[in-house]
Design a protein around this motif. Structure first.
Motif, mmCIF file in Angstrom:
data_model
loop_
_atom_site.group_PDB
_atom_site.id
_atom_site.type_symbol
_atom_site.label_atom_id
_atom_site.label_comp_id
_atom_site.label_asym_id
_atom_site.label_seq_id
_atom_site.Cartn_x
_atom_site.Cartn_y
_atom_site.Cartn_z
ATOM 1 N N MET A 192 66.202 63.646 67.613
ATOM 2 C CA MET A 192 66.152 63.558 69.073
ATOM 3 C C MET A 192 67.351 62.821 69.688
ATOM 4 S SD MET A 192 63.511 65.127 70.186
ATOM 5 C CE MET A 192 61.907 65.769 69.729
ATOM 6 N N GLY A 193 68.128 62.141 68.844
ATOM 7 C CA GLY A 193 69.269 61.393 69.382
ATOM 8 C C GLY A 193 68.878 60.105 70.068
ATOM 9 N N ILE A 194 67.688 59.599 69.766
ATOM 10 C CA ILE A 194 67.205 58.348 70.367
ATOM 11 C C ILE A 194 67.344 57.236 69.335
ATOM 12 C CG2 ILE A 194 65.278 57.159 71.462
ATOM 13 C CD1 ILE A 194 66.296 59.576 73.038
ATOM 14 N N CYS A 195 68.088 56.196 69.690
ATOM 15 C CA CYS A 195 68.347 55.076 68.776
ATOM 16 C C CYS A 195 67.473 53.886 69.161
ATOM 17 C CB CYS A 195 69.830 54.706 68.848
ATOM 18 S SG CYS A 195 70.313 53.383 67.719
ATOM 19 N N VAL A 196 66.473 53.582 68.334
ATOM 20 C CA VAL A 196 65.620 52.408 68.505
ATOM 21 C C VAL A 196 65.628 51.623 67.187
ATOM 22 C CG1 VAL A 196 64.176 53.526 70.257
ATOM 23 C CG2 VAL A 196 63.519 53.661 67.835
ATOM 24 N N VAL A 197 65.026 50.436 67.198
ATOM 25 C CA VAL A 197 65.075 49.569 66.011
ATOM 26 C C VAL A 197 63.689 49.460 65.391
ATOM 27 C CG1 VAL A 197 65.872 47.347 65.105
ATOM 28 C CG2 VAL A 197 66.814 48.212 67.254
ATOM 29 N N THR A 230 51.101 47.163 59.586
ATOM 30 C CA THR A 230 51.341 47.642 60.950
ATOM 31 C C THR A 230 52.798 48.065 61.073
ATOM 32 O OG1 THR A 230 51.986 45.498 61.914
ATOM 33 C CG2 THR A 230 49.638 45.997 61.824
ATOM 34 N N TYR A 231 53.042 49.005 61.983
ATOM 35 C CA TYR A 231 54.399 49.531 62.168
ATOM 36 C C TYR A 231 54.714 49.641 63.656
ATOM 37 C CZ TYR A 231 53.452 50.628 57.348
ATOM 38 O OH TYR A 231 53.094 50.520 56.029
ATOM 39 N N HIS A 232 55.939 49.306 63.995
ATOM 40 C CA HIS A 232 56.370 49.279 65.392
ATOM 41 C C HIS A 232 57.824 49.728 65.492
ATOM 42 C CE1 HIS A 232 53.266 46.132 64.869
ATOM 43 N NE2 HIS A 232 52.927 46.344 66.140
ATOM 44 N N PHE A 233 58.309 49.848 66.710
ATOM 45 C CA PHE A 233 59.744 49.887 66.957
ATOM 46 C C PHE A 233 60.025 49.159 68.272
ATOM 47 C CE2 PHE A 233 58.322 53.991 68.814
ATOM 48 C CZ PHE A 233 58.843 53.904 70.101
ATOM 49 N N ARG A 234 61.253 48.671 68.389
ATOM 50 C CA ARG A 234 61.660 48.035 69.651
ATOM 51 C C ARG A 234 62.593 48.965 70.403
ATOM 52 N NH1 ARG A 234 65.686 43.019 71.102
ATOM 53 N NH2 ARG A 234 67.178 44.711 70.831
ATOM 54 N N MET A 235 62.310 49.102 71.707
ATOM 55 C CA MET A 235 63.124 49.951 72.563
ATOM 56 C C MET A 235 63.378 49.221 73.876
ATOM 57 S SD MET A 235 62.106 53.602 74.231
ATOM 58 C CE MET A 235 61.635 52.905 75.806
ATOM 59 N N VAL A 280 73.726 60.630 72.005
ATOM 60 C CA VAL A 280 72.868 59.607 71.420
ATOM 61 C C VAL A 280 72.566 58.587 72.513
ATOM 62 C CG1 VAL A 280 72.727 57.717 69.752
ATOM 63 C CG2 VAL A 280 73.752 59.903 69.077
ATOM 64 N N ILE A 281 71.297 58.353 72.756
ATOM 65 C CA ILE A 281 70.902 57.336 73.740
ATOM 66 C C ILE A 281 70.584 56.059 72.972
ATOM 67 C CG2 ILE A 281 69.284 56.702 75.560
ATOM 68 C CD1 ILE A 281 68.901 59.677 76.132
ATOM 69 N N ARG A 282 71.414 55.058 73.193
ATOM 70 C CA ARG A 282 71.272 53.802 72.441
ATOM 71 C C ARG A 282 70.279 52.883 73.159
ATOM 72 N NH1 ARG A 282 75.572 52.360 68.686
ATOM 73 N NH2 ARG A 282 76.973 54.133 68.383
ATOM 74 N N ALA A 283 69.036 52.997 72.770
ATOM 75 C CA ALA A 283 67.990 52.159 73.353
ATOM 76 C C ALA A 283 67.649 50.997 72.430
ATOM 77 C CB ALA A 283 66.748 53.002 73.625
ATOM 78 N N ASN A 284 68.609 50.656 71.563
ATOM 79 C CA ASN A 284 68.345 49.661 70.525
ATOM 80 C C ASN A 284 68.691 48.236 70.936
ATOM 81 O OD1 ASN A 284 71.143 50.713 70.370
ATOM 82 N ND2 ASN A 284 71.374 49.165 68.774
ATOM 83 N N ILE A 285 69.427 48.041 72.014
ATOM 84 C CA ILE A 285 69.946 46.705 72.302
ATOM 85 C C ILE A 285 69.883 46.428 73.803
ATOM 86 C CG2 ILE A 285 72.365 47.427 72.579
ATOM 87 C CD1 ILE A 285 73.114 44.889 70.904
ATOM 88 N N MET A 298 73.958 50.259 79.731
ATOM 89 C CA MET A 298 72.904 51.207 80.101
ATOM 90 C C MET A 298 73.009 51.639 81.562
ATOM 91 S SD MET A 298 70.574 51.936 77.634
ATOM 92 C CE MET A 298 71.992 52.373 76.676
ATOM 93 N N GLY A 299 74.056 51.189 82.259
ATOM 94 C CA GLY A 299 74.275 51.660 83.621
ATOM 95 C C GLY A 299 73.938 50.678 84.724
ATOM 96 N N GLN A 300 73.424 49.488 84.379
ATOM 97 C CA GLN A 300 73.127 48.497 85.426
ATOM 98 C C GLN A 300 74.431 48.017 86.063
ATOM 99 O OE1 GLN A 300 70.159 45.378 84.589
ATOM 100 N NE2 GLN A 300 71.610 43.883 85.414
ATOM 101 N N GLN A 301 74.467 47.971 87.389
ATOM 102 C CA GLN A 301 75.667 47.555 88.096
ATOM 103 C C GLN A 301 75.782 46.029 88.133
ATOM 104 O OE1 GLN A 301 78.168 49.747 89.283
ATOM 105 N NE2 GLN A 301 76.884 50.935 87.889
ATOM 106 N N PRO A 302 76.995 45.488 87.974
ATOM 107 C CA PRO A 302 77.169 44.034 88.049
ATOM 108 C C PRO A 302 76.779 43.495 89.429
ATOM 109 C CG PRO A 302 79.155 45.110 87.213
ATOM 110 C CD PRO A 302 78.261 46.186 87.721
#
Length: 523
Positions: free
Chosen positions: A474-479, A490-495, A90-95, A101-105
């Motif tokens: 698809m295992g894609i998590c969006v809001v 109208t309809y949208h999602f946030r990713m 599951v790819i959590r693209a919701n937050i 998500m892998g960004q280095q400090p």
């Protein structure tokens, strides 16, 4: 007696032979006699139920961690148990959680935090001197020279001084007073705290809080919790989510019929919409707030996240002062910043600050009193905020590495913003405005009539139905956009655009494939 009764309830008691040779329990017989004399009491009703709980808390909704997130967790557990799915993760693209998500400090930030957390490292040659200098300054301002001590309720003094100096530099010399700086547990804590003080009245005099639609669900959640009145004003999707003052006037005019509009919230750069407001727009908003006697809340946590070459971040504080003393001496403004976004992505430290100007002196005392109830924000988060507002400067040992890492993060985000916009706009039935800033896409999606009927049958909003199917197939998590608010019909999602480039391409391709199949299925 008590022991015997307990043994009976647990079903474990010594067995003995009775006079007829059958097994029985003397303890059980004894306990039974006792229980006949003193029967067990029936269980009393629960004090706290859905009917008796605080109705304002029950009304709170927070879409970013709502039903979609719960379903994603269920699917992840199923994958762990070996249940076959059309995907392997599951790819959590919701937050907007950059490091998840892998960004280095940022190295310098973590070096200073390590030194503050374990001061014995101050003697180590492995750490640069500028990092040690900042760590010593922070520790000397802490009780017992330790992050483990409480700070003043308003925050560690030297960190507030550094925040004030940062604001002054950012705003081209417009002065900032450390006494107007309040360190907070992330920006969210500051926003909810200031709203607590602002909300009052009852009936038609109840405080109205104006929020943009689409909005970040923190605002609607806090408004519900405080039993305030939510006043929606709509951003102009056809004009790249711009803020139109005529829309603000409409919202205020209609709101005055049932509440007292007193607060105007702005998110700039926008979440979830990613727009960056122009200086002229900010001037118009400030003039409107001055005219209507509104308290301004400027959520500016994405101020480092500006990608479009045609856009630039302008702080409300700076524009307010440049408009002259009639405005700068009268308009009440609280602005917010955080360690969680920008190039830092240090969500877990929960560091932030708010600057509040033109606050009545007596109200300032009330604000400090309210802050003192929670003692102080986490001192580690305060230290992280200090590094954000007091980074390495030219000539210091860490400056080159710090600049390189910062530019790399922001440069990658700019590329991913353009990639996301371009790929979404190649998909029939999806339209995505330019991602000028922040770290999200909020594309508009076409949902066929048959899909709306299916959603209604599942008792879901159409975009919730769409996002749930995207997750399941698809295992894609969006809001879904309904969690942020959107114009009716109208309809949208946030990713989020935070995943590494290759994974982001995978996400975008999966959304494209799903959307095409979705349109075919419900045509």
């Amino acid at each position: 007696m008590q022991r015997a009764a307990a043994l009976v309830r647990r079903g474990c008691y010594p067995r003995t032979l009775g006079p007829w040779g059958r097994g029985q329990s003397s303890a059980a017989a004894e306990a039974s006699a006792v229980l006949k004399v003193r029967p067990e009491r029936s269980r009393r009703d629960r004090i706290l139920t859905l009917e008796s709980m605080n109705p304002q808390v029950k009304a709170v909704e927070y879409a970013v961690r709502g039903p979609i997130m719960l379903k994603a967790g269920e699917i992840e557990l199923e994958l762990q148990r070996g249940i076959k799915k059309p995907f392997t993760e599951v790819i959590r693209a919701n937050i907007g959680d950059a490091q998840a998500m892998g960004q280095q400090p940022i190295t310098f930030l973590r070096q200073v935090m390590a030194l503050c957390t374990y001061p014995n490292l101050l003697d180590s040659p492995s750490f640069p001197e500028d990092a040690k200098k900042r760590a010593r300054r922070i520790l000397q301002a802490c009780g017992g020279n330790s992050l483990g001590s409480y700070s003043a309720s308003q925050g560690v003094n030297c960190i507030r001084e550094d925040a004030a100096a940062y604001i002054t530099r950012r705003d081209g010399g417009v002065p900032a007073d450390p006494d107007n700086i309040y360190l907070t547990t992330g920006a969210s804590d500051g926003i909810s705290t200031i709203l607590k003080i602002l909300v009052s009245g009852g009936g038609k005099s109840r405080t109205g809080v104006m929020i943009p639609i689409p909005q970040y669900p923190l605002y609607s959640a806090v408004i519900s919790e405080l039993d305030a009145i939510q006043v929606n004003y709509y951003l102009d999707e056809d004009n790249c989510w711009a803020l139109n003052v005529n829309e603000l006037r409409r919202a205020v005019r209609e709101a005055k019929e049932h509440c007292d509009p007193k607060v105007l919230c702005i998110i700039n750069p926008g979440n979830p919409t990613g727009q960056v407001q122009s200086r002229k727009c900010i001037e118009d908003v400030i003039h409107f707030a001055w005219e209507e006697k509104l308290f301004l809340l400027a959520d500016e946590v994405y101020q480092d996240n500006v990608y479009s070459p045609d856009c630039r971040f302008h702080s409300f504080k700076k524009v307010l002062y440049e408009m002259g003393p009639e405005y700068s001496g009268n308009v009440e403004l609280a602005s917010f910043h955080s360690t969680s976004k920008g190039y830092m992505g240090e969500c877990g430290y929960r560091g932030g600050y708010m600057e509040v100007i033109n606050l009545h002196p007596e109200i300032k005392g009330q604000l400090v009193k309210l802050l003192s109830v929670r003692l102080c924000p986490p001192v580690s988060g305060q230290a992280a905020m200090d590094i954000v507002v007091n980074p390495p400067v030219p000539g210091e040992e860490s400056f080159e590495q710090f600049s390189r890492e910062k530019e790399s993060v922001l440069g990658n985000l700019a590329k991913k913003a353009k990639l996301t916009e371009d790929l979404f706009n190649q998909v029939p039935g999806i339209h995505c405005n330019p991602l000028q800033g922040a770290m999200y896409a909020f594309p508009r999606i076409f949902i066929p009539a048959k899909a709306m009927e299916a959603a209604q049958a599942h008792k879901m909003a159409p975009d919730m139905f769409y996002c749930m199917k995207l997750l399941e197939e698809m295992g894609i998590c969006v809001v879904p956009g309904s969690g942020f608010g959107q114009r009716e019909g109208t309809y949208h999602f946030r990713m989020t655009i935070l995943p590494p480039v290759e994974k982001l391409k995978t996400v975008l391709q999966k959304v494209k494939d799903f959307h095409i199949k979705f349109l075919e299925k419900y045509a």
